[in-house]
Design an enzyme around this catalytic site. Structure first.
Site, PDB file in Angstrom:
ATOM      1  CB  CYS A  84      57.681  17.898 113.833  1.00  0.00           C
ATOM      2  SG  CYS A  84      59.325  17.541 113.183  1.00  0.00           S
ATOM      3  CD  GLU A 131      58.676  12.230 108.757  1.00  0.00           C
ATOM      4  OE1 GLU A 131      59.849  12.615 108.967  1.00  0.00           O
ATOM      5  OE2 GLU A 131      57.773  12.343 109.606  1.00  0.00           O
TER       6      GLU A 131
HETATM    7 NI    NI Z   1      59.045  16.116 111.491  1.00  0.00          NI
END
Ligand code: NI
Length: 179
Positions: free
Chosen positions: A99, A142
């Protein structure tokens, strides 16, 4: 077309639920989509959610590289506004994720293998489709950002969490199939 600053784990914008977008064509949304595309292209990531650029709205971008696609064909970068995910089976697979808000780290996260995705395109066209595999994983990751959730909070085995270089060098055998 500025490249936006990415919020890192610990920043409160990443913990807050994001607000639905009312008007896809509002000038600030057009600008946000453009800036998010530039920011994602600059970062080299496969997905980005608006809270990661300090904007608490329900907007995500994602793409699937050919190397991660089940069909071998890349899914080009696209935006989904106000995404809603519905699992279409109980089956989950654990696989590594990274991420942009958790830089340098990778962790193994269970995700549904088959989901329904609804929402709007950047041109206000309704989306209603089924996703599998890596695409389903990226979208779940997401969409979690829009609910204030980062992937470490989804992990079940923290032995499968580490710095990218170490995880690549010393792969940890996951209990389940690793996509
Ligand atoms: Ni992320």
């Amino acid at each position: 077309m500025p490249i936006l600053k990415i919020a890192r784990m610990g920043h409160p914008v990443l913990r807050a639920p994001a607000t639905p977008v009312a008007d896809v064509f509002a000038p600030e949304i057009r600008r946000l989509l453009e800036d998010m595309r530039d920011t994602l292209a600059d970062s080299g990531g496969v997905g980005l959610a608006a809270p990661q650029v300090h904007v608490p709205l329900r907007v995500i971008l994602f793409s699937v590289p050919a190397s991660r696609s089940e069909t071998g064909e890349a899914l080009p970068l696209r935006a989904v506004i106000n995404p809603v995910i519905t699992p279409l089976s109980d089956e989950k697979v654990t696989g590594y994720e990274g991420c942009l808000s958790v830089p340098g780290l990778r962790g193994a996260v269970p995700r549904y293998t088959h989901i329904r995705l609804t929402g709007l395109t950047s041109e206000d066209v309704p989306i209603d489709e089924e996703l599998h595999g890596f695409a389903a994983r990226v979208v779940q990751h997401e969409a979690d950002h829009l609910d204030g959730m980062l992937y470490p909070a989804r992990m079940e085995d923290f032995r499968a969490f580490g710095y990218l270089e170490e995880v690549e060098r010393y792969p940890y055998a996951l209990n389940q199939e690793n996509p």
